[in-house]
Design a protein around this motif. Structure first.
Motif, PDB file in Angstrom:
ATOM      1  N   ALA A 153      -1.631  -4.218 -12.058  1.00  0.00           N
ATOM      2  CA  ALA A 153      -1.064  -4.161 -10.706  1.00  0.00           C
ATOM      3  C   ALA A 153      -1.888  -3.224  -9.824  1.00  0.00           C
ATOM      4  O   ALA A 153      -2.175  -3.540  -8.657  1.00  0.00           O
ATOM      5  N   ALA A 154      -2.289  -2.093 -10.380  1.00  0.00           N
ATOM      6  CA  ALA A 154      -3.129  -1.168  -9.600  1.00  0.00           C
ATOM      7  C   ALA A 154      -4.522  -1.755  -9.393  1.00  0.00           C
ATOM      8  O   ALA A 154      -5.109  -1.623  -8.306  1.00  0.00           O
ATOM      9  N   GLY A 155      -5.067  -2.429 -10.415  1.00  0.00           N
ATOM     10  CA  GLY A 155      -6.397  -3.026 -10.289  1.00  0.00           C
ATOM     11  C   GLY A 155      -6.449  -4.169  -9.291  1.00  0.00           C
ATOM     12  O   GLY A 155      -7.510  -4.427  -8.703  1.00  0.00           O
ATOM     13  N   ALA A 156      -5.325  -4.863  -9.102  1.00  0.00           N
ATOM     14  CA  ALA A 156      -5.290  -5.972  -8.140  1.00  0.00           C
ATOM     15  C   ALA A 156      -5.500  -5.493  -6.713  1.00  0.00           C
ATOM     16  O   ALA A 156      -5.855  -6.292  -5.841  1.00  0.00           O
ATOM     17  N   MET A 157      -5.297  -4.214  -6.472  1.00  0.00           N
ATOM     18  CA  MET A 157      -5.503  -3.674  -5.124  1.00  0.00           C
ATOM     19  C   MET A 157      -6.934  -3.195  -4.927  1.00  0.00           C
ATOM     20  O   MET A 157      -7.248  -2.609  -3.894  1.00  0.00           O
ATOM     21  N   ASP A 158      -7.811  -3.434  -5.915  1.00  0.00           N
ATOM     22  CA  ASP A 158      -9.203  -2.993  -5.783  1.00  0.00           C
ATOM     23  C   ASP A 158     -10.116  -4.201  -5.573  1.00  0.00           C
ATOM     24  O   ASP A 158     -10.315  -4.651  -4.443  1.00  0.00           O
ATOM     25  N   LEU A 159     -10.712  -4.717  -6.642  1.00  0.00           N
ATOM     26  CA  LEU A 159     -11.577  -5.922  -6.620  1.00  0.00           C
ATOM     27  C   LEU A 159     -12.813  -5.740  -5.746  1.00  0.00           C
ATOM     28  O   LEU A 159     -13.435  -6.722  -5.333  1.00  0.00           O
ATOM     29  N   PHE A 160     -13.178  -4.498  -5.447  1.00  0.00           N
ATOM     30  CA  PHE A 160     -14.273  -4.260  -4.501  1.00  0.00           C
ATOM     31  C   PHE A 160     -15.598  -4.816  -5.008  1.00  0.00           C
ATOM     32  O   PHE A 160     -16.286  -5.560  -4.300  1.00  0.00           O
ATOM     33  N   ALA A 161     -15.965  -4.477  -6.248  1.00  0.00           N
ATOM     34  CA  ALA A 161     -17.301  -4.814  -6.737  1.00  0.00           C
ATOM     35  C   ALA A 161     -17.522  -6.321  -6.788  1.00  0.00           C
ATOM     36  O   ALA A 161     -18.540  -6.830  -6.301  1.00  0.00           O
ATOM     37  N   ALA A 210      -3.591 -11.539  -5.444  1.00  0.00           N
ATOM     38  CA  ALA A 210      -4.140 -11.005  -6.701  1.00  0.00           C
ATOM     39  C   ALA A 210      -3.074 -10.256  -7.494  1.00  0.00           C
ATOM     40  O   ALA A 210      -3.052 -10.317  -8.730  1.00  0.00           O
ATOM     41  N   LEU A 211      -2.194  -9.563  -6.793  1.00  0.00           N
ATOM     42  CA  LEU A 211      -1.129  -8.797  -7.449  1.00  0.00           C
ATOM     43  C   LEU A 211      -0.183  -9.714  -8.232  1.00  0.00           C
ATOM     44  O   LEU A 211       0.379  -9.315  -9.253  1.00  0.00           O
TER      45      LEU A 211
END
Length: 319
Positions: free
Chosen positions: A246-254, A97-98
């Motif tokens: 880049a920071a959001g690519a480490m989330d994707l939880f929802a 994703a990153l």
């Protein structure tokens, strides 16, 4: 000190003008500012800083969440992480994703922003339409796309069948380990492109048109205008977008949690660090181990943010 000199200093001090009223006003302003900031800072400390610090401490413990029995576990949680195949699998998905998300989202957003600032018809309508997914709840987007990807009643398979593509009839996009994560990334891109497109449109509209007119007189093509004028003058906005993504690519939880019903997909094909950490804490009640994952995730995000800022740092151009 002689008596005469002491009297001179005393007379000078007495004859000094009084402090201006502005000093008292500044003191009053400081008191007002401090009183306004005290409550937010207190709330931030209680509900943000204290949980962060507590999670860092729990990362070095063996704790099941509700139990009062908390034992110090040293660095064993981190050693366990290095040998945990599920953790490495989730980390690899975040790595994909990153790479994919910033490239696709920034590329598409730049393309549409450039297109919609060229004076085409219905540009405002397209901007609103493209931005609309951003105002929708991520959970709603995930549920909506779960129906679109549905194997029997989904829009994609239905359209493919109508076009005579029989190979996709009943294909389980979210039930196949090789397609579930690309499906999640596609939805992420679909939702985010509009937001960054609006950011880039705002930046492009601030660029003086005289630059483009002068370049056109010199025979510059649209391709040259884009790379030689638009991108350099838009660089600060691009840099912000890249760091956010880049920071959001480490989330994707929802998205992952809703689209895979909290399982991470078949064979954990879409599992990411945040979903695996959630399952570890709230399904297996290994809060100490999950806290270690959270600490590692925090360090990774900090590292990625610093590297992104370092790699994209350039002298800003003023115009």
């Amino acid at each position: 000190m002689s008596q005469r000199r002491f009297c001179g200093i005393l007379n000078t001090a007495i004859s000094l003008p009084k402090a201006p009223r502005g000093g008292r006003m500044n003191q009053g302003k400081r008191g007002l500012i401090v009183s306004f900031l005290a409550v937010p800072l207190l709330l931030y400390g209680v509900f943000v800083l204290v949980p962060y610090i507590a999670a860092m401490v729990f990362a070095f413990t063996k704790w099941r969440g509700l139990s009062a029995n908390i034992s110090f576990n040293g660095i064993n949680n981190f050693i366990k992480l290095s040998n945990d195949s599920n953790f490495l699998n989730a980390l690899s998905h975040n790595g994909v994703a990153l790479i994919v998300l910033p490239v696709c989202i920034v590329g598409l957003a730049l393309f549409f922003a450039f297109l919609f600032t060229q004076g085409i018809r219905f540009a405002r309508f397209f901007r609103i339409t493209f931005f609309f997914p951003q105002v929708m709840s991520t959970v709603v987007v995930a549920v909506l796309w779960s129906f679109i990807f549905h194997p029997t009643i989904g829009l994609i398979n239905g359209t493919a069948t109508a076009l005579g593509i029989s190979g996709l009839k009943g294909f389980p996009w979210l039930g196949n380990a090789s397609t579930v994560f690309p499906a999640v990334l596609a939805v992420t891109i679909w939702q985010a492109v509009g937001f960054y497109m609006v950011m880039f449109v705002a930046g492009m509209q601030n660029i003086p048109t005289s630059y483009y007119e002068a370049a056109k007189i010199d025979g510059a093509t649209p391709w040259v205008l884009f790379w030689q004028i638009t991108v350099p003058l838009l660089w600060d906005t691009l840099r912000t977008a890249i760091i956010f993504l880049a920071a959001g690519a480490m989330d994707l939880f929802a998205l992952v949690n809703v689209m895979t019903n909290g399982s991470g997909g078949p064979s954990r094909g879409a599992d990411v660090l945040s979903t695996y950490m959630y399952q570890t804490a709230f399904t297996r009640s290994e809060f100490g181990y999950a806290s270690a994952m959270g600490l590692v995730l925090l360090l990774i995000v900090l590292g990625i943010s610093l590297v992104s800022m370092r790699l994209t740092a350039r002298d800003s151009l003023e115009f």
